[in-house]
Design a protein around this motif. Structure first.
Motif, PDB file in Angstrom:
ATOM      1  N   ALA A  88      -3.240  36.227  -1.414  1.00 53.83           N
ATOM      2  CA  ALA A  88      -3.607  35.795  -0.061  1.00 53.83           C
ATOM      3  C   ALA A  88      -2.443  36.017   0.900  1.00 53.83           C
ATOM      4  CB  ALA A  88      -4.006  34.333  -0.086  1.00 53.83           C
ATOM      5  N   TRP A  89      -1.242  35.731   0.428  1.00 53.71           N
ATOM      6  CA  TRP A  89      -0.072  35.906   1.307  1.00 53.71           C
ATOM      7  C   TRP A  89       0.189  37.384   1.586  1.00 53.71           C
ATOM      8  CZ3 TRP A  89       2.708  31.731  -1.952  1.00 53.71           C
ATOM      9  CH2 TRP A  89       2.366  30.476  -1.452  1.00 53.71           C
ATOM     10  N   LEU A  90      -0.004  38.199   0.575  1.00 50.47           N
ATOM     11  CA  LEU A  90       0.142  39.643   0.801  1.00 50.47           C
ATOM     12  C   LEU A  90      -0.907  40.104   1.811  1.00 50.47           C
ATOM     13  CD1 LEU A  90       0.826  41.047  -2.780  1.00 50.47           C
ATOM     14  CD2 LEU A  90       2.438  40.775  -0.915  1.00 50.47           C
ATOM     15  N   GLY A  91      -2.088  39.509   1.733  1.00 54.42           N
ATOM     16  CA  GLY A  91      -3.151  39.840   2.675  1.00 54.42           C
ATOM     17  C   GLY A  91      -2.756  39.508   4.100  1.00 54.42           C
ATOM     18  N   ARG A  92      -2.057  38.387   4.253  1.00 58.86           N
ATOM     19  CA  ARG A  92      -1.630  38.019   5.609  1.00 58.86           C
ATOM     20  C   ARG A  92      -0.586  38.998   6.128  1.00 58.86           C
ATOM     21  NH1 ARG A  92      -0.163  32.023   6.222  1.00 58.86           N
ATOM     22  NH2 ARG A  92       0.149  32.845   8.304  1.00 58.86           N
ATOM     23  N   CYS A  93       0.283  39.460   5.255  1.00 57.64           N
ATOM     24  CA  CYS A  93       1.264  40.476   5.664  1.00 57.64           C
ATOM     25  C   CYS A  93       0.531  41.753   6.062  1.00 57.64           C
ATOM     26  CB  CYS A  93       2.227  40.786   4.531  1.00 57.64           C
ATOM     27  SG  CYS A  93       3.215  39.381   4.085  1.00 57.64           S
ATOM     28  N   ALA A  94      -0.476  42.107   5.282  1.00 59.93           N
ATOM     29  CA  ALA A  94      -1.246  43.314   5.582  1.00 59.93           C
ATOM     30  C   ALA A  94      -1.872  43.185   6.966  1.00 59.93           C
ATOM     31  CB  ALA A  94      -2.323  43.521   4.524  1.00 59.93           C
ATOM     32  N   GLU A  95      -2.377  42.010   7.251  1.00 60.82           N
ATOM     33  CA  GLU A  95      -2.999  41.777   8.545  1.00 60.82           C
ATOM     34  C   GLU A  95      -1.968  41.979   9.649  1.00 60.82           C
ATOM     35  OE1 GLU A  95      -5.316  38.068  10.684  1.00 60.82           O
ATOM     36  OE2 GLU A  95      -4.470  37.862   8.695  1.00 60.82           O
ATOM     37  N   TYR A  96      -0.795  41.440   9.430  1.00 61.58           N
ATOM     38  CA  TYR A  96       0.237  41.555  10.453  1.00 61.58           C
ATOM     39  C   TYR A  96       0.660  43.007  10.656  1.00 61.58           C
ATOM     40  CZ  TYR A  96       4.537  41.362  13.022  1.00 61.58           C
ATOM     41  OH  TYR A  96       5.484  41.604  13.954  1.00 61.58           O
ATOM     42  N   PHE A  97       0.862  43.724   9.576  1.00 61.46           N
ATOM     43  CA  PHE A  97       1.368  45.097   9.686  1.00 61.46           C
ATOM     44  C   PHE A  97       0.239  46.112   9.876  1.00 61.46           C
ATOM     45  CE2 PHE A  97       5.069  43.250   7.432  1.00 61.46           C
ATOM     46  CZ  PHE A  97       6.038  43.632   8.327  1.00 61.46           C
ATOM     47  N   HIS A  98      -0.989  45.645   9.975  1.00 63.86           N
ATOM     48  CA  HIS A  98      -2.149  46.533  10.052  1.00 63.86           C
ATOM     49  C   HIS A  98      -2.127  47.505   8.884  1.00 63.86           C
ATOM     50  CE1 HIS A  98      -2.635  44.878  14.006  1.00 63.86           C
ATOM     51  NE2 HIS A  98      -1.441  45.305  14.350  1.00 63.86           N
ATOM     52  N   ALA A  99      -1.779  46.979   7.734  1.00 68.32           N
ATOM     53  CA  ALA A  99      -1.692  47.838   6.560  1.00 68.32           C
ATOM     54  C   ALA A  99      -2.972  47.714   5.757  1.00 68.32           C
ATOM     55  CB  ALA A  99      -0.498  47.423   5.696  1.00 68.32           C
ATOM     56  N   GLU A 100      -3.285  48.768   5.040  1.00 70.83           N
ATOM     57  CA  GLU A 100      -4.473  48.654   4.201  1.00 70.83           C
ATOM     58  C   GLU A 100      -4.097  48.432   2.751  1.00 70.83           C
ATOM     59  OE1 GLU A 100      -7.005  51.981   4.196  1.00 70.83           O
ATOM     60  OE2 GLU A 100      -5.657  53.185   2.973  1.00 70.83           O
ATOM     61  N   GLU A 101      -2.777  48.433   2.499  1.00 74.11           N
ATOM     62  CA  GLU A 101      -2.345  48.158   1.144  1.00 74.11           C
ATOM     63  C   GLU A 101      -0.950  47.531   1.193  1.00 74.11           C
ATOM     64  OE1 GLU A 101      -2.358  50.559  -3.075  1.00 74.11           O
ATOM     65  OE2 GLU A 101      -1.550  51.569  -1.337  1.00 74.11           O
ATOM     66  N   VAL A 102      -0.767  46.441   0.498  1.00 73.01           N
ATOM     67  CA  VAL A 102       0.542  45.804   0.408  1.00 73.01           C
ATOM     68  C   VAL A 102       0.787  45.465  -1.057  1.00 73.01           C
ATOM     69  CG1 VAL A 102       1.985  43.875   1.131  1.00 73.01           C
ATOM     70  CG2 VAL A 102       0.297  44.780   2.697  1.00 73.01           C
ATOM     71  N   LEU A 103       1.970  45.807  -1.526  1.00 74.23           N
ATOM     72  CA  LEU A 103       2.281  45.551  -2.936  1.00 74.23           C
ATOM     73  C   LEU A 103       3.602  44.818  -3.073  1.00 74.23           C
ATOM     74  CD1 LEU A 103       1.016  48.728  -2.943  1.00 74.23           C
ATOM     75  CD2 LEU A 103       1.199  48.261  -5.354  1.00 74.23           C
TER      76      LEU A 103
END
Lengths: 135, 719
Positions: free
Chosen positions: B351-366
């Motif tokens: 969920a936290w990685l998802g929030r980072c993805a939202e912030y960076f407009h990323a479609e993948e965060v690892l």
């Protein structure tokens, strides 16, 4: 029976053992007198009238070996048969040196105990080779 | 973040893309120059010869602002044929045409040099400073200075008055620079992408605004309204009608909006003026041209500045908002990472990685972890826009390039759309955070920096997880080895007790055998004493029970399991162990004194371990007194509940005590002062006490012997 008037002292601190062995010896035809401790036995006035003593080695206070040496120290030649529950190394030799007639392994069998006491009373060879306490 | 930044931070990337190749840009410039010149020739109020707008110079300025100065000569040279082609048939004498090209170029050069010297971003007009630099350099200085040269040349060739030429050339060029260059430059450097990406509502708004501006302009400057309501004086204020649209355009769309709407109005003014309509139709054509130019310049200057200010504010606000969003995200992440209990961390990681993805407009965060041994990367957790992504899809992150960057502790863009930030402590790197965007060309140094900060927050998680793993592993290890040791120790202490246990077992067996044989003899006697026989059998049964109890006790003692925690009375444990040892104590001729508290001493613990604890302490004490005179061989155990609510037990012996140098090591494993000791008893006792959240120590004793004390938390239900 030859042992009709053979008087045996039984010294053991464990009451149930004392009762059982006294019963066994009586059934074998001995007259039995029991003592709970070595001290009680040594302080008894009836030692002179006894023919043999069956004594536990491990007892609180005076031990079986102590009792033998105390008797020999008092120049009393009463034959003593020791009995023990564990096989302490050198016990047989030590007992022999102190002047015990034999060492029996607990639990005692009727045949062994009668044969050993009779031999001791008769002044036979102390501690037969096959009478070593079992491990 | 509008302007593209390549991996190397090279600006004007999309400009370079538009002008890709060595010939497309110059050709485009030449074509634009030719068209611009044609348009310029036609935007006049006949019979006056002065152009209202003169686009070629502004087109050259645009090119010079966008391309690298090293390529300037190429672009200027490319425009020369266009210049000759358009002007040779029109301008007389023909010899003046190349000279006019020189003056045109001089204007563009002056503008480009000044703007490039004083503006931090010559291709942008979105701050007041950038706009003012542009106005001073390209709108005021360049036309004014180049016109000195132009006027001198034209005056020499045609004989027209010098200052008349200068005065007509300056406003035409200034106006063109002002209205044409900003939208052209913005469009070339970033505008195309901006238009492509703009929300539909924005595009609709722009179109509606343009159309409204055009209709209003046509209505008022075409005199249609005033034909319907002829009122004296109204034409003079008709110029004010399109102003609201220009203002809205400047406020809503910034410099490009202001420029575009001004261009529309300029176009309408010129068109209507050419047809003798509009607010300046009453003037002589030459004066009309100047009036249109003056009006547009006067209107445009503050509007352009205003639009730049608005843009700057908007950008500042956006940056601030973005920054706040980021700070909030960062602080929330850090707080949650610190507050959450470690087992909960991994549950929420995705969920936290998802929030980072939202912030960076990323479609993948690892979240990646470096396995230092194998020098390989493992994906700890991932978030991806698509559903059902398997770990196999992360293969592109396991490349050597990613590992190398993380290993070196760098945070960098790997491509237009991928970036990683290393995490570690000091020089030791243990992982990284990686993001991938769907659209390329978005990752700015700011993004990388923020990714690095977020990664630091995540580093905390990885570190804690790692630490927790290590701790749990160590704990399990310790538990297992303690259990093993305790078992070994129990077997050992059992061995030490064998003599007394053999005695203890032999006694009832002796009784049983004696009684049984006696009973058999009794049966063969002529006079059977039934009472005596019954007593004999009762004794056999009693001895049998006694033996069974002993065997049970041994079995219980040697049991390997344990680990169950129950509420237990420590007094009972002490009594149990004491009864096991009593026989041994008797045989060793020592007295075992128990002075236990009258109240039950309830604690939470493992009964097997607690028995072991008491046994070890008692055996230790019994060994300590074995060399003393029989009369003074004493081991005493005391227990009590302290006022502080702790269960307190002391084991004191009458031995020789503990030597000073031994006292410091007495609880250490394998430390022993006995010739046949293993040195485990007290260290096991210590580990048992500590695993029960208590403490054990060697106390000062009033007597010569040693006094060990331990305290355990009470489990007493407090009234």
């Amino acid at each position: 029976m030859t042992r009709r008037h053979t008087r045996v002292a039984l010294v053991d601190d464990d009451e149930s053992v004392r009762r059982a062995l006294a019963r066994l010896l009586r059934c074998a035809g001995y007259d039995v007198e029991t003592f709970a401790t070595g001290e009680a036995f040594l302080g008894s006035s009836s030692i002179a009238a006894l023919d043999c003593a069956l004594v536990d080695v491990r007892m609180p206070g005076e031990t079986g070996l102590g009792l033998v040496s105390a008797l020999r120290g008092a120049h009393i030649t009463l034959p003593v048969v020791l009995m023990t529950g564990d096989a302490e190394a050198g016990l047989v030799e030590k007992a022999q040196r102190l002047g015990a007639s034999a060492v029996l392994a607990k639990p005692l069998s009727y045949a062994d105990v009668v044969a050993t006491i009779d031999a001791a009373v008769a002044g036979g060879a102390p501690v037969p080779a096959n009478r070593k306490p079992a491990r | 973040m509008d302007v593209a930044m390549g991996p190397a931070g090279r600006p004007f990337e999309s400009a370079a893309r538009v002008f890709k190749g060595s010939w497309k840009g110059p050709v485009a410039t030449a074509v634009a120059y030719a068209i611009g010149a044609q348009v310029g020739f036609h935007l006049r109020f006949p019979p006056a010869t002065t152009s209202i707008l003169w686009p070629p110079n502004a087109i050259l300025t645009t090119a010079l602002l966008v391309v690298n100065p090293k390529k300037w000569w190429f672009y200027l040279l490319a425009a020369l044929p266009a210049h000759l082609l358009v002007e040779l048939p029109i301008v007389k004498p023909a010899g003046m045409v190349p000279l006019l090209f020189v003056t045109n170029c001089s204007e563009a050069l002056i503008a480009a040099v000044i703007v490039r010297s004083f503006s931090d971003r010559p291709d942008r007009f979105d701050t007041l400073r950038r706009m003012v630099v542009f106005i001073i350099g390209a709108v005021l200085a360049a036309p004014a200075l180049s016109s000195f040269l132009d006027a001198a040349l034209v005056s020499a060739m045609t004989g027209e008055p010098y200052w008349t030429i200068w005065a007509t050339r300056v406003p035409a060029n200034a106006l063109t620079e002002l209205t044409l260059v900003p939208p052209a430059v913005i469009t070339i450097s970033s505008g195309l992408r901006r238009i492509r990406e703009a929300p539909q509502a924005r595009l609709v708004e722009a179109i509606v605004l343009s159309v409204a501006t055009a209709i209003t302009g046509l209505a008022v400057f075409g005199d249609h309204i005033f034909k319907m309501w002829p009122m004296s004086g109204l034409p003079a204020i008709s110029l004010a009608f399109p102003l609201p649209f220009v203002l809205v355009a400047a406020l809503r769309f910034g410099p490009i909006g202001a420029s575009m709407s001004l261009t529309i109005i300029a176009g309408i003014l010129i068109l209507t003026g050419m047809n003798q309509h509009g607010p300046f139709s009453t003037l002589r054509p030459a004066d009309g041209v100047l009036a249109v130019q003056s009006f547009l310049i006067v209107e445009a200057l503050p509007l352009m500045c205003l639009s730049a200010i608005v843009e700057e504010r908007r950008k500042t606000n956006a940056d601030l908002r973005d920054r706040l969003t980021f700070e909030r995200l960062l602080s929330q992440l850090s707080r949650e990472f610190v507050r959450s209990p470690t087992p909960a961390l991994s549950q929420h990681l995705e969920a936290w990685l998802g929030r980072c993805a939202e912030y960076f407009h990323a479609e993948e965060v690892l979240l990646l972890r470096i396995d230092p041994g194998a020098r390989a990367l493992t994906v700890v957790q991932s978030w991806t826009h698509r559903q059902g992504t398997s770990t196999a899809d992360h293969e592109h992150w396991r490349s050597a390039a990613v590992l190398d960057r993380l290993w070196d502790g760098t945070s960098a863009a790997l491509s237009d759309s991928m970036a990683v930030a290393a995490m570690g402590s000091g020089a030791q790197m243990f992982g990284g955070l990686a993001i991938r965007r769907a659209e390329p060309g978005h990752l700015t140094p700011d993004d990388i920096n923020r990714l690095r900060l977020i990664a630091e927050a995540f580093a905390n998680v990885l570190a804690r997880q790692q630490g927790e793993d290590d701790r749990v592993r160590a704990e399990l290890e310790a538990q297992r080895s303690r259990a093993e040791l305790a078992h070994v120790s129990r077997q050992r202490s059992m061995g030490e007790l064998t003599a007394s246990l053999a005695h203890e077992l032999n006694q009832p067996l002796t009784g049983i055998l004696g009684n049984a044989q006696a009973a058999r003899r009794m049966l063969g006697m002529p006079s059977l004493d039934l009472d005596e026989l019954k007593a004999t059998l009762d004794d056999i049964i009693a001895d049998e029970r006694r033996a069974a109890e002993t065997i049970l006790r041994i079995r219980k003692w040697l049991r390997k399991d344990g680990g169950e925690t129950v509420a237990i009375d420590l007094n009972n444990v002490i009594l149990e162990v004491a009864s096991l040892l009593r026989n041994d104590a008797v045989l060793r001729n020592l007295s075992l004194d128990l002075r236990l508290s009258p109240l039950p001493l309830m604690i939470l613990g493992d009964p097997v371990e607690l028995r072991q604890l008491i046994l070890n302490l008692l055996l230790n004490a019994m060994d300590a007194v074995s060399q003393a005179r029989p009369a003074s061989r004493t081991v005493s155990v005391e227990s009590e509940l302290t006022a502080a609510g702790a269960v307190h037990v002391s084991v004191e012996d009458s031995g020789d005590g503990v030597a000073k140098d031994a006292a410091a090591h007495i609880f250490e494993p394998f430390y022993t002062t006995k010739s046949n000791g293993m040195g485990m008893g007290l260290s096991i006792a210590k580990s048992i006490v500590e695993s029960h959240h208590g403490s054990i120590w060697l106390a000062k004793s009033a007597h010569p012997g040693a006094r060990f004390e331990f305290a355990l938390p009470s489990h007493e239900a407090r009234p």
